[in-house]
Design a protein around this motif. Structure first.
Motif, short mmCIF file in Angstrom:
data_model
loop_
_atom_site.label_atom_id
_atom_site.label_comp_id
_atom_site.label_asym_id
_atom_site.label_seq_id
_atom_site.Cartn_x
_atom_site.Cartn_y
_atom_site.Cartn_z
N GLU A 23 0.83 -1.21 0.00
CA GLU A 23 0.00 0.00 0.00
C GLU A 23 0.87 1.26 0.00
O GLU A 23 0.57 2.24 -0.68
CB GLU A 23 -0.92 0.03 1.24
CG GLU A 23 -1.98 -1.04 1.27
CD GLU A 23 -1.46 -2.34 1.86
OE1 GLU A 23 -0.51 -2.34 2.69
OE2 GLU A 23 -1.98 -3.38 1.47
N ILE A 24 1.96 1.22 0.82
CA ILE A 24 2.87 2.38 0.88
C ILE A 24 3.56 2.54 -0.46
O ILE A 24 3.71 3.64 -0.97
CB ILE A 24 3.88 2.22 2.03
CG1 ILE A 24 3.17 2.23 3.38
CG2 ILE A 24 4.95 3.28 1.98
CD1 ILE A 24 4.05 1.95 4.56
N ASP A 25 3.97 1.43 -1.06
CA ASP A 25 4.60 1.47 -2.38
C ASP A 25 3.68 2.10 -3.40
O ASP A 25 4.11 2.94 -4.20
CB ASP A 25 4.94 0.04 -2.82
CG ASP A 25 6.44 -0.24 -2.73
OD1 ASP A 25 7.20 0.71 -2.48
OD2 ASP A 25 6.82 -1.41 -2.92
N SER A 26 2.43 1.71 -3.38
CA SER A 26 1.49 2.24 -4.37
C SER A 26 1.22 3.71 -4.11
O SER A 26 1.06 4.50 -5.05
CB SER A 26 0.18 1.43 -4.38
OG SER A 26 -0.45 1.56 -3.12
N ALA A 27 1.23 4.14 -2.83
CA ALA A 27 1.02 5.56 -2.52
C ALA A 27 2.19 6.38 -3.03
O ALA A 27 2.01 7.49 -3.54
CB ALA A 27 0.85 5.73 -1.01
N ILE A 28 3.40 5.84 -2.87
CA ILE A 28 4.58 6.56 -3.35
C ILE A 28 4.53 6.68 -4.86
O ILE A 28 4.79 7.76 -5.43
CB ILE A 28 5.88 5.85 -2.90
CG1 ILE A 28 6.05 5.97 -1.38
CG2 ILE A 28 7.10 6.40 -3.60
CD1 ILE A 28 7.19 5.17 -0.81
N VAL A 29 4.17 5.61 -5.52
CA VAL A 29 4.10 5.62 -6.99
C VAL A 29 3.01 6.57 -7.46
O VAL A 29 3.19 7.31 -8.43
CB VAL A 29 3.89 4.19 -7.53
CG1 VAL A 29 3.60 4.21 -9.02
CG2 VAL A 29 5.10 3.33 -7.24
N GLU A 30 1.88 6.62 -6.79
CA GLU A 30 0.78 7.50 -7.19
C GLU A 30 1.14 8.96 -7.00
O GLU A 30 0.75 9.82 -7.79
CB GLU A 30 -0.47 7.18 -6.36
CG GLU A 30 -1.13 5.87 -6.72
CD GLU A 30 -2.27 5.53 -5.77
OE1 GLU A 30 -2.67 6.38 -4.96
OE2 GLU A 30 -2.73 4.40 -5.83
N ALA A 32 4.21 10.27 -6.94
CA ALA A 32 5.49 10.63 -7.56
C ALA A 32 5.35 11.74 -8.58
O ALA A 32 6.19 12.65 -8.60
CB ALA A 32 6.13 9.40 -8.18
N PRO A 33 4.32 11.76 -9.46
CA PRO A 33 4.21 12.87 -10.41
C PRO A 33 4.02 14.22 -9.71
O PRO A 33 4.60 15.23 -10.13
CB PRO A 33 3.02 12.52 -11.27
CG PRO A 33 2.83 11.06 -11.12
CD PRO A 33 3.34 10.72 -9.78
N GLU A 34 3.26 14.25 -8.64
CA GLU A 34 3.03 15.52 -7.93
C GLU A 34 4.34 15.99 -7.26
O GLU A 34 4.64 17.18 -7.26
CB GLU A 34 1.94 15.33 -6.88
CG GLU A 34 0.57 15.05 -7.48
CD GLU A 34 -0.45 14.68 -6.42
OE1 GLU A 34 -0.12 14.82 -5.21
OE2 GLU A 34 -1.52 14.27 -6.79
N VAL A 35 5.09 15.04 -6.66
CA VAL A 35 6.36 15.40 -6.03
C VAL A 35 7.34 15.91 -7.07
O VAL A 35 8.03 16.91 -6.86
CB VAL A 35 6.95 14.18 -5.27
CG1 VAL A 35 8.36 14.44 -4.78
CG2 VAL A 35 6.06 13.79 -4.10
N ALA A 36 7.39 15.27 -8.23
CA ALA A 36 8.29 15.71 -9.30
C ALA A 36 7.90 17.09 -9.79
O ALA A 36 8.77 17.93 -10.05
CB ALA A 36 8.27 14.70 -10.44
N LYS A 37 6.60 17.37 -9.91
CA LYS A 37 6.13 18.68 -10.36
C LYS A 37 6.51 19.75 -9.34
O LYS A 37 6.95 20.83 -9.70
CB LYS A 37 4.62 18.66 -10.57
CG LYS A 37 4.07 19.95 -11.13
CD LYS A 37 2.60 19.82 -11.36
CE LYS A 37 1.99 21.03 -11.95
NZ LYS A 37 2.08 22.26 -11.29
#
Length: 197
Positions: A23-30, A32-37
């Motif tokens: 679940e934590i892995d999927s939250a990080i992956v979800e 990731a685009p916002e953190v990169a932006k």
């Protein structure tokens, strides 16, 4: 799962507080685009702040360098002055030690003694002070000679009163011809050294 594998390979020695779950892995992956932006939006602001700060930093450095150079020059001069003062004090102290050593040597009947104190300091003064006293030795020798002369005069008077001159074991002075005791160092009449013959 990918982040979990990268995290374990990058930092294997740091224990995790909680195990990384799917679940934590999927939250990080979800997210990731916002953190990169957010990172991409912050980079121009960071670069702009750095570009604005560089001239101020250059100005502060250019103003501070002369002060630092002046401080270094001042402390270098001060340290050289302190070293010269210490050397001068040490030389003066060694001269005083040398003068004390010479004074001690002179009082004991020796010539010199300055260099012992100058080079060895208190050890040199101690060495000079522990040397035997020549003046005292000479005074003891003169006292022994006086005692011997008095005993000789008494023996001579006793022999003269018996009617025979006393000459056995006597030492004749080369300067005045007076008879002295055989082991006397100085003449009982003229005071000359009998050992100079």
């Amino acid at each position: 799962m990918l982040m979990h594998l990268l995290f374990e390979q990058a930092v294997p020695a740091i224990p995790t507080i909680a195990p990384v779950t799917p679940e934590i892995d999927s939250a990080i992956v979800e997210n990731a685009p916002e953190v990169a932006k957010a990172i991409n939006d912050a980079i121009p602001q960071i670069v702009g702040a750095i570009n604005e700060g560089i001239p101020a930093l250059n100005e502060a450095i250019s103003e501070g360098l002369p002060l630092v150079a002046n401080a270094i020059e001042f402390f270098a001069g001060l340290s050289i002055l302190c070293i010269c003062f210490v050397l001068l004090f040490r030389i003066l102290l060694h001269v005083v030690w040398g003068l004390f050593s010479r004074s001690i040597a002179k009082s004991k009947g020796y010539t010199g003694g300055f260099w012992w104190g100058f080079f060895l300091g208190t050890l040199g003064m101690l060495f000079v002070a522990l040397r035997p006293d020549k003046n005292l030795t000479a005074a003891i020798d003169r006292l022994n000679d006086t005692v011997a002369r008095l005993q000789n005069n008494e023996t001579t008077r006793e022999a003269s009163s018996a009617g025979t001159p006393y000459t056995e074991g006597m030492n004749r002075c080369a300067h005045c011809g007076a008879q002295n005791e055989r082991f006397a160092k100085y003449c009982s009449e003229c005071g000359k050294d009998l050992r100079e013959i």
